[in-house]
Design an enzyme around this catalytic site. Structure first.
Site, PDB file in Angstrom:
ATOM      1  N   LYS A  59       0.835  -1.215   0.000  1.00  0.00           N
ATOM      2  CA  LYS A  59       0.000   0.000   0.000  1.00  0.00           C
ATOM      3  C   LYS A  59       0.867   1.262   0.000  1.00  0.00           C
ATOM      4  O   LYS A  59       0.637   2.190  -0.765  1.00  0.00           O
ATOM      5  CB  LYS A  59      -0.925   0.014   1.240  1.00  0.00           C
ATOM      6  N   ARG A  64     -10.164  -0.534   8.411  1.00  0.00           N
ATOM      7  CA  ARG A  64      -9.588  -1.854   8.685  1.00  0.00           C
ATOM      8  C   ARG A  64     -10.598  -2.816   9.273  1.00  0.00           C
ATOM      9  O   ARG A  64     -10.244  -3.917   9.622  1.00  0.00           O
ATOM     10  CB  ARG A  64      -8.449  -1.674   9.682  1.00  0.00           C
ATOM     11  N   ARG A 114      11.995  -5.530   4.853  1.00  0.00           N
ATOM     12  CA  ARG A 114      11.684  -4.109   4.623  1.00  0.00           C
ATOM     13  C   ARG A 114      12.552  -3.213   5.522  1.00  0.00           C
ATOM     14  O   ARG A 114      12.834  -3.542   6.659  1.00  0.00           O
ATOM     15  CB  ARG A 114      10.215  -3.825   4.936  1.00  0.00           C
ATOM     16  N   ARG A 163      11.026  -1.563  11.054  1.00  0.00           N
ATOM     17  CA  ARG A 163       9.867  -1.276  11.899  1.00  0.00           C
ATOM     18  C   ARG A 163       9.751  -2.315  13.006  1.00  0.00           C
ATOM     19  O   ARG A 163      10.023  -3.483  12.783  1.00  0.00           O
ATOM     20  CB  ARG A 163       8.584  -1.267  11.048  1.00  0.00           C
ATOM     21  N   ARG A 201      -0.022  -9.962  12.768  1.00  0.00           N
ATOM     22  CA  ARG A 201      -0.699  -8.935  11.956  1.00  0.00           C
ATOM     23  C   ARG A 201      -1.520  -9.579  10.842  1.00  0.00           C
ATOM     24  O   ARG A 201      -2.614  -9.123  10.516  1.00  0.00           O
ATOM     25  CB  ARG A 201       0.333  -7.963  11.362  1.00  0.00           C
TER      26      ARG A 201
HETATM   27  P1  AP5 Z   1       4.852  -1.570   1.831  1.00  0.00           P
HETATM   28  O1  AP5 Z   1       4.520  -0.710   0.666  1.00  0.00           O
HETATM   29  O2  AP5 Z   1       5.554  -0.954   2.986  1.00  0.00           O
HETATM   30  O3  AP5 Z   1       3.528  -2.369   2.315  1.00  0.00           O
HETATM   31  P2  AP5 Z   1       2.283  -1.869   3.136  1.00  0.00           P
HETATM   32  O4  AP5 Z   1       1.072  -2.527   2.551  1.00  0.00           O
HETATM   33  O5  AP5 Z   1       2.267  -0.394   3.258  1.00  0.00           O
HETATM   34  O6  AP5 Z   1       2.622  -2.582   4.527  1.00  0.00           O
HETATM   35  P3  AP5 Z   1       2.437  -2.060   6.006  1.00  0.00           P
HETATM   36  O7  AP5 Z   1       3.235  -2.998   6.874  1.00  0.00           O
HETATM   37  O8  AP5 Z   1       2.733  -0.615   6.136  1.00  0.00           O
HETATM   38  O9  AP5 Z   1       0.899  -2.309   6.207  1.00  0.00           O
HETATM   39  P4  AP5 Z   1       0.136  -2.410   7.533  1.00  0.00           P
HETATM   40  O10 AP5 Z   1      -1.251  -2.307   7.075  1.00  0.00           O
HETATM   41  O11 AP5 Z   1       0.455  -3.590   8.364  1.00  0.00           O
HETATM   42  O12 AP5 Z   1       0.760  -1.230   8.403  1.00  0.00           O
HETATM   43  P5  AP5 Z   1       0.191   0.160   8.869  1.00  0.00           P
HETATM   44  O13 AP5 Z   1       1.341   1.090   8.972  1.00  0.00           O
HETATM   45  O14 AP5 Z   1      -0.994   0.552   8.078  1.00  0.00           O
HETATM   46  O15 AP5 Z   1       5.720  -2.800   1.279  1.00  0.00           O
HETATM   47  C1  AP5 Z   1       6.243  -3.787   2.146  1.00  0.00           C
HETATM   48  C2  AP5 Z   1       7.611  -4.245   1.624  1.00  0.00           C
HETATM   49  O16 AP5 Z   1       7.432  -4.894   0.376  1.00  0.00           O
HETATM   50  C3  AP5 Z   1       8.608  -3.088   1.354  1.00  0.00           C
HETATM   51  O17 AP5 Z   1       9.903  -3.531   1.683  1.00  0.00           O
HETATM   52  C4  AP5 Z   1       8.487  -2.846  -0.165  1.00  0.00           C
HETATM   53  O18 AP5 Z   1       9.693  -2.350  -0.707  1.00  0.00           O
HETATM   54  C5  AP5 Z   1       8.160  -4.234  -0.664  1.00  0.00           C
HETATM   55  N1  AP5 Z   1       7.284  -4.245  -1.832  1.00  0.00           N
HETATM   56  C6  AP5 Z   1       6.162  -3.482  -2.021  1.00  0.00           C
HETATM   57  N2  AP5 Z   1       5.582  -3.790  -3.184  1.00  0.00           N
HETATM   58  C7  AP5 Z   1       6.333  -4.782  -3.734  1.00  0.00           C
HETATM   59  C8  AP5 Z   1       6.258  -5.534  -4.930  1.00  0.00           C
HETATM   60  N3  AP5 Z   1       5.252  -5.326  -5.791  1.00  0.00           N
HETATM   61  N4  AP5 Z   1       7.196  -6.474  -5.165  1.00  0.00           N
HETATM   62  C9  AP5 Z   1       8.198  -6.707  -4.286  1.00  0.00           C
HETATM   63  N5  AP5 Z   1       8.346  -6.024  -3.132  1.00  0.00           N
HETATM   64  C10 AP5 Z   1       7.428  -5.079  -2.860  1.00  0.00           C
HETATM   65  O19 AP5 Z   1      -0.354  -0.192  10.343  1.00  0.00           O
HETATM   66  C11 AP5 Z   1       0.520  -0.503  11.397  1.00  0.00           C
HETATM   67  C12 AP5 Z   1      -0.268  -0.670  12.686  1.00  0.00           C
HETATM   68  O20 AP5 Z   1      -0.990   0.550  13.002  1.00  0.00           O
HETATM   69  C13 AP5 Z   1      -1.362  -1.741  12.705  1.00  0.00           C
HETATM   70  O21 AP5 Z   1      -0.844  -3.019  12.981  1.00  0.00           O
HETATM   71  C14 AP5 Z   1      -2.285  -1.214  13.821  1.00  0.00           C
HETATM   72  O22 AP5 Z   1      -1.756  -1.498  15.093  1.00  0.00           O
HETATM   73  C15 AP5 Z   1      -2.241   0.290  13.606  1.00  0.00           C
HETATM   74  N6  AP5 Z   1      -3.311   0.786  12.698  1.00  0.00           N
HETATM   75  C16 AP5 Z   1      -3.122   1.397  11.491  1.00  0.00           C
HETATM   76  N7  AP5 Z   1      -4.297   1.705  10.910  1.00  0.00           N
HETATM   77  C17 AP5 Z   1      -5.258   1.284  11.762  1.00  0.00           C
HETATM   78  C18 AP5 Z   1      -6.681   1.301  11.711  1.00  0.00           C
HETATM   79  N8  AP5 Z   1      -7.345   1.809  10.651  1.00  0.00           N
HETATM   80  N9  AP5 Z   1      -7.357   0.762  12.763  1.00  0.00           N
HETATM   81  C19 AP5 Z   1      -6.724   0.249  13.831  1.00  0.00           C
HETATM   82  N10 AP5 Z   1      -5.370   0.188  13.936  1.00  0.00           N
HETATM   83  C20 AP5 Z   1      -4.637   0.704  12.906  1.00  0.00           C
HETATM   84 MG    MG Z   2       2.410   0.946   4.882  1.00  0.00          MG
END
Ligand code: AP5
Ligand code: MG
Length: 215
Positions: free
Chosen positions: A13, A88, A122, A152, A163
């Site tokens: 994302k 989410r 990552r 992270r 997760r």
């Molecule tokens: P990346 O682009 O970083 O993936 P991402 O989908 O953004 O992954 P996140 O870990 O950020 O998602 P998340 O939903 O768990 O975390 P968030 O910060 O929202 O890519 C990942 C890796 O893959 C990178 O190394 C990249 O280079 C590589 N990559 C990408 N695309 C690729 C491809 N096509 N091919 C190969 N490699 C690739 O949430 C974190 C925490 O916050 C949650 O656990 C929760 O505690 C809290 N939180 C956030 N939002 C909410 C909500 N709405 N409600 C409740 N709690 C919440």
């Molecule tokens: Mg992200």
């Protein structure tokens, strides 16, 4: 253009958001980034959520909904935005529908075994939030701002697995919610980030053209 970037942890994302931002100049509203920023600044919110995020669980609906509402009311969101990591669960989706109308939900569909590899390799820039992977980026500092990259806290394999379970139980059911609404586009995100973006861009262009015609 009002978008939701939807998908499991590590589906890409954030990587997609930076590409969309470069082409369409709309802000990325990442709830994860907003929450991590509160932890880094040691705010009251940050103190309350730090342990929950370390475990890879969701923080309260009430908190994220109020943070998103506040952020979306800012001037730079007037012409569009991308929500990354929100909603989410169904409660968050229903609440969002009460105050905003989304043009397109982009669902990035990636197999869990691929996700585990991506997340444990990552690295992120704590300053400008750029995202890297040790499989194709070999430096220790950020290409953009030269800050030292970090891993992270929730990217340890045990937390990644938790997760993914949380995603399956709470977030995945939203696929049906948006399928019913009829505004979801699914992209298989197994190819490179650039290839995934090329497919998404084609869809965004189609959506924008349809919007123009409908006016
Ligand atoms: P990346 O682009 O970083 O993936 P991402 O989908 O953004 O992954 P996140 O870990 O950020 O998602 P998340 O939903 O768990 O975390 P968030 O910060 O929202 O890519 C990942 C890796 O893959 C990178 O190394 C990249 O280079 C590589 N990559 C990408 N695309 C690729 C491809 N096509 N091919 C190969 N490699 C690739 O949430 C974190 C925490 O916050 C949650 O656990 C929760 O505690 C809290 N939180 C956030 N939002 C909410 C909500 N709405 N409600 C409740 N709690 C919440
Ligand atoms: Mg992200």
């Amino acid at each position: 253009m009002k978008l939701i970037l939807f998908g499991a942890p590590g589906s890409g994302k954030g990587s997609l958001a930076s590409r969309i931002k470069a082409d369409y100049n709309i802000p990325q509203i990442s709830t994860g980034d907003i929450l991590r920023d509160n932890i880094a600044r040691n705010t009251e919110i940050g103190k309350n959520i730090s342990e929950i995020m370390k475990r890879g669980e969701l923080v309260s609906d009430e908190l994220v909904i109020s943070l998103v509402k506040e952020r979306l009311s800012e001037e730079d969101c007037k012409n569009g935005f991308m929500l990354d990591g929100f909603p989410r669960n169904e409660f968050q989706a229903i609440e969002l529908d009460k105050f905003v109308s989304i043009d397109q939900v982009i669902f990035i569909d990636v197999a869990f075994n691929e996700i585990e590899k991506r997340l444990t390799t990552r690295r992120v820039c704590p300053s400008c939030k750029a995202i890297y992977n040790t499989t194709n980026y070999f430096k220790d500092d950020c290409e953009e701002c030269h800050t030292k990259l970090i891993q992270r806290e929730d990217d340890k394999i045990s937390t990644v697995r938790n997760r993914l379970t949380v995603y399956q139980n709470e977030t995945e059911p939203l696929i049906k919610y948006y399928e019913k609404k009829g505004n979801m586009f699914t992209v298989i995100g197994q190819d490179t980030a650039d290839m995934t973006y090329a497919i998404v861009k084609e869809q965004l262009e189609k959506m924008l053209n349809n919007k123009k015609k409908a006016k």
